[in-house]
Design an enzyme around this catalytic site. Structure first.
Site, PDB file in Angstrom:
ATOM      1  N   GLY A  33      12.573  -1.168  -6.449  1.00  0.00           N
ATOM      2  CA  GLY A  33      11.299  -1.567  -7.118  1.00  0.00           C
ATOM      3  C   GLY A  33       9.854  -1.756  -6.096  1.00  0.00           C
ATOM      4  O   GLY A  33      10.003  -1.730  -5.133  1.00  0.00           O
TER       5      GLY A  33
ATOM      6  N   GLY B  18       6.931  -7.353  -4.246  1.00  0.00           N
ATOM      7  CA  GLY B  18       6.585  -8.407  -5.206  1.00  0.00           C
ATOM      8  C   GLY B  18       7.635  -8.458  -6.610  1.00  0.00           C
ATOM      9  O   GLY B  18       7.239  -9.152  -7.620  1.00  0.00           O
ATOM     10  N   ALA B  19       8.472  -7.258  -6.774  1.00  0.00           N
ATOM     11  CA  ALA B  19       9.026  -7.274  -8.114  1.00  0.00           C
ATOM     12  C   ALA B  19      10.058  -8.257  -8.241  1.00  0.00           C
ATOM     13  O   ALA B  19      10.449  -8.731  -9.313  1.00  0.00           O
ATOM     14  CB  ALA B  19       9.737  -5.855  -8.216  1.00  0.00           C
ATOM     15  N   GLY B  20      10.600  -8.869  -7.068  1.00  0.00           N
ATOM     16  CA  GLY B  20      11.837  -9.831  -7.123  1.00  0.00           C
ATOM     17  C   GLY B  20      12.798  -9.325  -6.409  1.00  0.00           C
ATOM     18  O   GLY B  20      14.084  -9.874  -6.748  1.00  0.00           O
ATOM     19  N   LYS B  21      13.092  -8.405  -5.753  1.00  0.00           N
ATOM     20  CA  LYS B  21      14.318  -7.753  -5.221  1.00  0.00           C
ATOM     21  C   LYS B  21      14.751  -8.641  -4.397  1.00  0.00           C
ATOM     22  O   LYS B  21      15.901  -8.999  -4.212  1.00  0.00           O
ATOM     23  CB  LYS B  21      13.888  -6.419  -4.371  1.00  0.00           C
ATOM     24  CG  LYS B  21      13.391  -5.316  -5.478  1.00  0.00           C
ATOM     25  CD  LYS B  21      13.101  -4.009  -4.450  1.00  0.00           C
ATOM     26  CE  LYS B  21      11.993  -4.136  -3.396  1.00  0.00           C
ATOM     27  NZ  LYS B  21      10.568  -4.490  -4.009  1.00  0.00           N
TER      28      LYS B  21
ATOM     29  N   SER C 119      12.522   1.519  -1.597  1.00  0.00           N
ATOM     30  CA  SER C 119      12.983   3.217  -1.588  1.00  0.00           C
ATOM     31  C   SER C 119      12.217   3.734  -3.149  1.00  0.00           C
ATOM     32  O   SER C 119      13.030   4.034  -4.181  1.00  0.00           O
ATOM     33  CB  SER C 119      14.629   2.805  -1.978  1.00  0.00           C
ATOM     34  OG  SER C 119      14.960   2.049  -2.759  1.00  0.00           O
TER      35      SER C 119
END
Length: 189
Positions: A25, A28-31, A99
């Protein structure tokens, strides 16, 4: 646990097979947050696991790589090879990497092995990621100080059929964690 053979024939790999959970993702998506939460939950269950975080890996294993498509591909290849080795050693891997390209994630799946690879799209919208901007990278990219930033001037190809899709702009951490654990439970972990 029952013993099975390692892929190379060595006895002793616990059943079920360790998995690689590949969180993809935008920045900043939360991965990273979800990978740490999942790591903690799996350890509480007694599951040997490790987080391979893209930001951390770029300070060591992949420090010689930039952010061109070729360098990103090599970064993902290296991480997938490490994940494969760790899985073979009985360790479940949680990868947290942007990725951005479908072909590179497909390569990672092939390296790790489709039976062990779970693709999780942390599908948080760009606007939410940009509002969070935990490292100030979106601000720099918008100001032209950072080139080739995924989601701004470099593309992100969302997975068409991930094993799980999570939007941390809508779902809280606990809900996301429970969905990740349910995915692993369905795989027999």
């Amino acid at each position: 646990m029952t013993d099975q053979a390692f892929p190379d024939g060595r006895p002793g790999l616990p059943s079920p097979l360790p998995q690689t959970i590949w969180l993809t993702g935008l920045s900043g998506a939360g991965k990273s947050t979800l990978s740490r939460r999942l790591d903690e939950a799996l350890r509480q269950r007694g599951v040997p696991c490790s987080v391979l975080d893209g930001d951390v890996l770029r300070t060591g294993l992949c420090r010689d790589l930039g952010f061109s498509e070729d360098d990103r591909r090599e970064n993902i290849r290296r991480v997938a090879e490490v994940a494969r080795l760790m899985n073979a050693a009985g360790v479940t891997v949680i990868g947290a990497l942007i990725s951005p390209l479908v072909r590179d994630r497909a390569m990672a799946r092939e390296i790790v092995g489709p039976a062990r690879f779970l693709e999780v799209h942390v599908a948080t919208p760009l606007a939410v990621c940009e509002a969070r901007d935990p490292k100030g990278l979106y601000r720099k990219a918008r100001a032209g100080e950072l080139r080739g930033f995924t989601g701004i001037d470099a593309r992100y190809e969302a997975p068409e059929a991930p094993d799980l899709r999570l939007d941390t702009g809508v779902l809280d951490e606990e809900t996301c964690l429970q969905q990740l654990l349910s995915l692993l439970d369905a795989r027999g972990r």
